[in-house]
Design a protein around this motif. Structure first.
Motif, mmCIF file in Angstrom:
data_model
loop_
_atom_site.group_PDB
_atom_site.id
_atom_site.type_symbol
_atom_site.label_atom_id
_atom_site.label_comp_id
_atom_site.label_asym_id
_atom_site.label_seq_id
_atom_site.Cartn_x
_atom_site.Cartn_y
_atom_site.Cartn_z
ATOM 1 N N UNK A 281 37.449 55.379 13.868
ATOM 2 C CA UNK A 281 35.951 54.872 14.252
ATOM 3 C C UNK A 281 35.389 56.677 14.995
ATOM 4 N N UNK A 282 36.294 56.724 15.636
ATOM 5 C CA UNK A 282 35.754 57.226 16.578
ATOM 6 C C UNK A 282 35.645 58.643 16.391
ATOM 7 N N UNK A 283 36.171 59.064 14.523
ATOM 8 C CA UNK A 283 36.078 60.194 13.779
ATOM 9 C C UNK A 283 34.646 60.151 12.601
ATOM 10 N N UNK A 284 34.079 59.210 13.322
ATOM 11 C CA UNK A 284 32.886 59.486 12.766
ATOM 12 C C UNK A 284 31.717 59.125 13.879
ATOM 13 N N UNK A 285 32.008 59.628 14.393
ATOM 14 C CA UNK A 285 31.223 59.251 15.600
ATOM 15 C C UNK A 285 31.848 61.684 15.803
ATOM 16 N N UNK A 286 32.268 62.439 15.654
ATOM 17 C CA UNK A 286 33.199 63.062 15.840
ATOM 18 C C UNK A 286 33.659 63.608 16.831
ATOM 19 N N UNK A 287 34.454 62.812 17.137
ATOM 20 C CA UNK A 287 35.727 62.964 18.490
ATOM 21 C C UNK A 287 36.817 62.595 17.690
ATOM 22 N N UNK A 288 37.863 63.591 18.812
ATOM 23 C CA UNK A 288 39.631 62.739 17.831
ATOM 24 C C UNK A 288 40.291 62.569 19.533
ATOM 25 N N UNK A 289 39.644 61.698 19.804
ATOM 26 C CA UNK A 289 40.646 61.296 21.011
ATOM 27 C C UNK A 289 40.889 59.441 20.253
ATOM 28 N N UNK A 290 41.714 59.979 21.276
ATOM 29 C CA UNK A 290 42.709 59.098 20.579
ATOM 30 C C UNK A 290 42.566 57.487 21.315
ATOM 31 N N UNK A 291 43.467 56.485 21.052
ATOM 32 C CA UNK A 291 43.575 55.030 21.909
ATOM 33 C C UNK A 291 45.188 55.364 22.123
ATOM 34 N N UNK A 292 45.242 55.058 23.952
ATOM 35 C CA UNK A 292 47.222 54.495 24.375
ATOM 36 C C UNK A 292 47.511 53.718 23.102
ATOM 37 N N UNK A 293 48.744 53.693 22.777
ATOM 38 C CA UNK A 293 49.334 52.546 22.612
ATOM 39 C C UNK A 293 50.606 52.119 22.493
ATOM 40 N N UNK A 294 50.476 51.022 23.182
ATOM 41 C CA UNK A 294 51.454 49.820 23.380
ATOM 42 C C UNK A 294 52.166 50.089 23.636
#
Length: 384
Positions: A281-294
């Motif tokens: 979903x973040x890639x749709x807005x040009x972001x390569x960020x990731x969220x922290x895994x539990x």
């Protein structure tokens, strides 16, 4: 403005209503297990993408008086079904619910509504019969006090099927139920959270999505995509809007443990799928960020101890319904008293169908909420 009807677990109507209001839509009443609201055309997409505690979203096609089968047929026939369906549609009246109405045969109501829809489409399209070779459209009917409510399903698969869980184990907790429990506990992302019976990881994963503001429906498809009213470009715009709200800058302490190593492997895999969905979903807005895994690890709950001064224990221990038996469940609940001493100053939330839980646990709950989770009548015990 359109009227939508969102379904939820019985007992979760207030929480779902608050979610809907947070999206900016006005409530239009509720009944056990469902909440009605008013929304523009965008609500069709946004509600399905964003609602965490709803099981399904319907578009209300009509609401009218129907105290006999003629008026039931005529009211359904008046609906402009041709504006919503393609000519190869296969319409299924999947469920009928009747309450205190003169016409009360669910089977006959089902047939009458089906006939009215196909008669209208045949008359408008000048077709004696429809090919029914295309996608299925589901219609639901509520008959209450001689009033018919005709609903068109916009979700398709139930909304608890987020798309990240490949295998849930023997007795998985619904994702929507986990979201309800988090809201009942008024959990916030800064509060450490641990599930000592994590199973497939649902509670920890739902907490992770909530903490990072990831709309739960960003990685799946919906029934509205098969309707004539579907605007793919607008749906994508709204999906991008919701993707832009994802938080990647927050620090959370979310974990789950289980005595079963295979359960931990499942939980890690499901969490990876969920976080990968957020990444796409973040890639749709040009972001390569990731969220922290539990974090997930193997441990008996009796060996756990708090690493933080405050936090939340939230869990779905075996009920004795599908895992073990009632005697085993009660024995487990007695041992769970160790959580009180090992996690001093933490809040605790436990969902179970066993009415003996408080006695076995050894402490009276601060509050008890009733929820119908799936086909089980459950109680949620809250210790603050």
């Amino acid at each position: 403005m359109n009227t939508f009807v969102a379904l939820c677990a019985v007992g979760a109507e207030k929480i779902l209503g608050n979610e809907i209001k947070h999206l900016g839509y006005a409530l239009a009443g509720n009944a056990p297990g469902r909440v009605s609201f008013l929304g523009d055309n965008d609500a069709l997409y946004r509600s399905n993408f964003c609602l965490r505690t709803s099981d399904r979203v319907y578009l209300q096609m009509a609401r009218y008086k129907a105290d006999n089968f003629d008026s039931l047929f005529e009211g359904c026939y008046r609906i402009d079904w041709q504006d919503f369906f393609r000519k190869d549609v296969r319409v299924v009246v999947d469920k009928v619910r009747v309450y205190k109405s003169r016409i009360n045969s669910e089977h006959t109501i089902q047939g009458m509504i089906q006939k009215a829809i196909y008669t209208k489409l045949g008359d408008i399209w000048r077709m004696n019969s429809l090919p029914e070779s295309g996608n299925q459209a589901d219609v639901r009917v509520y008959m209450e006090r001689d009033e018919a409510v005709i609903l068109l399903d916009t979700s398709g698969q139930a909304l608890h099927k987020r798309g990240y869980r490949t295998e849930g184990g023997a007795a998985p907790l619904r994702e929507t139920t986990a979201a309800v429990l988090l809201q009942e506990m008024m959990w916030r992302r800064k509060t450490p959270l641990h599930d000592p019976f994590c199973g497939s990881g649902t509670i920890a994963i739902e907490a992770t999505l909530y903490a990072h503001n990831v709309a739960p429906g960003l990685g799946r498809n919906f029934a509205y995509e098969n309707l004539s009213i579907y605007d793919s470009s607008r749906a994508l715009e709204i999906k991008k809007e919701e993707a832009s709200k994802i938080r990647t800058d927050v620090e959370c302490h979310i974990a789950g443990s289980d005595i079963d190593p295979f359960a931990i492997d499942r939980a890690k895999l499901n969490a990876e799928h969920a976080c990968t969905m957020a990444g796409r979903a973040l890639q749709l807005i040009g972001s390569d960020m990731r969220i922290e895994r539990p974090e997930f690890f193997v441990s008996d709950f009796e060996n756990l101890h708090s690493e933080f001064e405050n936090g939340l224990i939230l869990c779905n221990p075996p009920y004795g319904e599908r895992l073990g038996d009632e005697f085993q469940a009660e024995s487990l609940y007695r041992k769970m008293g160790s959580l009180i001493s090992n996690f001093e100053n933490w809040h605790i939330g436990v969902i179970t169908s066993q009415k003996s839980f408080e006695n076995c646990f050894g402490k009276k709950a601060s509050a008890v909420k009733s929820l119908k989770a799936g086909n089980l009548d459950t109680s949620f015990y809250i210790y603050r």
